[in-house]
Design a protein around this motif. Structure first.
Motif, short mmCIF file in Angstrom:
data_model
loop_
_atom_site.label_atom_id
_atom_site.label_comp_id
_atom_site.label_asym_id
_atom_site.label_seq_id
_atom_site.Cartn_x
_atom_site.Cartn_y
_atom_site.Cartn_z
N UNK A 49 0.85 -1.19 0.00
CA UNK A 49 0.00 0.00 0.00
C UNK A 49 0.89 1.24 0.00
N UNK A 50 0.74 2.04 -1.05
CA UNK A 50 1.56 3.24 -1.24
C UNK A 50 0.83 4.51 -0.84
N UNK A 51 -0.48 4.40 -0.68
CA UNK A 51 -1.32 5.57 -0.43
C UNK A 51 -1.66 5.67 1.05
N UNK A 52 -1.85 6.90 1.50
CA UNK A 52 -2.27 7.17 2.86
C UNK A 52 -3.46 8.11 2.82
N UNK A 53 -3.41 9.12 3.65
CA UNK A 53 -4.48 10.11 3.68
C UNK A 53 -4.58 10.88 2.37
N UNK A 54 -3.53 10.84 1.56
CA UNK A 54 -3.53 11.53 0.27
C UNK A 54 -4.47 10.86 -0.75
N UNK A 55 -4.75 9.58 -0.57
CA UNK A 55 -5.66 8.82 -1.45
C UNK A 55 -6.42 7.83 -0.56
N UNK A 56 -7.36 8.34 0.24
CA UNK A 56 -7.97 7.52 1.28
C UNK A 56 -8.71 6.28 0.78
N UNK A 57 -9.38 6.35 -0.35
CA UNK A 57 -10.11 5.17 -0.82
C UNK A 57 -9.16 4.07 -1.24
N UNK A 58 -8.09 4.42 -1.92
CA UNK A 58 -7.10 3.42 -2.33
C UNK A 58 -6.42 2.81 -1.10
N UNK A 59 -6.10 3.64 -0.14
CA UNK A 59 -5.47 3.17 1.10
C UNK A 59 -6.39 2.19 1.82
N UNK A 60 -7.63 2.60 2.03
CA UNK A 60 -8.58 1.76 2.74
C UNK A 60 -8.83 0.45 2.01
N UNK A 61 -8.85 0.50 0.70
CA UNK A 61 -9.08 -0.72 -0.09
C UNK A 61 -7.98 -1.75 0.17
N UNK A 95 7.91 -15.79 -4.60
CA UNK A 95 7.69 -17.12 -4.05
C UNK A 95 6.62 -17.87 -4.83
N UNK A 96 6.66 -19.17 -4.74
CA UNK A 96 5.67 -20.01 -5.41
C UNK A 96 4.30 -19.78 -4.76
N UNK A 97 3.28 -19.72 -5.57
CA UNK A 97 1.90 -19.55 -5.11
C UNK A 97 1.68 -18.25 -4.36
N UNK A 98 2.32 -17.18 -4.82
CA UNK A 98 2.16 -15.86 -4.22
C UNK A 98 1.47 -14.94 -5.21
N UNK A 99 0.52 -14.17 -4.72
CA UNK A 99 -0.14 -13.14 -5.51
C UNK A 99 0.23 -11.80 -4.89
N UNK A 100 0.74 -10.88 -5.70
CA UNK A 100 1.09 -9.55 -5.20
C UNK A 100 0.12 -8.52 -5.77
N UNK A 101 -0.29 -7.60 -4.89
CA UNK A 101 -1.16 -6.49 -5.28
C UNK A 101 -0.52 -5.20 -4.80
N UNK A 102 -0.64 -4.15 -5.60
CA UNK A 102 -0.12 -2.84 -5.20
C UNK A 102 -1.26 -1.83 -5.27
N UNK A 103 -1.44 -1.11 -4.18
CA UNK A 103 -2.45 -0.07 -4.11
C UNK A 103 -1.77 1.27 -3.91
#
Length: 120
Positions: A9-21, A112-120
């Motif tokens: 998670x790269x967002x904070x109060x600057x992008x609250x919906x993305x952060x909360x997601x 790693x094997x069987x890893x899913x990465x997400x970036x917000x």
């Protein structure tokens, strides 16, 4: 073996919906039995400090402090080394249970094997 989830998670109060997601997805995954590693980077770095998540407010969203507590209880939370340094955050400043680690640790987790990465 079940897949694990690494969320940056790269967002904070600057992008609250993305952060909360990001926090919401992390807790939903934990509730589903998925192993979760949450990385705090950029403006989300501030949430590694006590009381900062309590200051976050997004209407119609679960309190961020509760979501962070859930991830700490069931998963792993990491603060980016460079992000911490840029904000003068040290290990002594952190909420108990949060570690500081850098890009090598992140890469090790996401390839790693069987890893899913997400970036917000």
């Amino acid at each position: 073996m079940a897949r694990s989830l690494v969320i940056k998670v790269t967002a904070g109060a600057d992008a609250p919906e993305r952060c909360n997601q990001a926090f919401t997805v992390a807790t939903a995954a934990l509730a589903s039995g998925v192993s979760v590693s949450l990385w705090l980077t950029g403006e989300a770095s501030w949430f590694a400090l006590p009381e900062r998540a309590k200051e976050f407010n997004l209407p119609h969203a679960a309190p961020l402090a509760d979501l962070l507590d859930a991830v700490l209880a069931g998963g792993r939370v990491t603060l980016c080394t460079q992000c911490a340094a840029r904000r003068n955050i040290t290990v002594d400043d952190l909420i108990e249970g949060i570690r500081i680690a850098g890009a090598p640790a992140f890469v090790e987790e996401v390839v790693g094997q069987d890893v899913q990465a997400l970036v917000y």
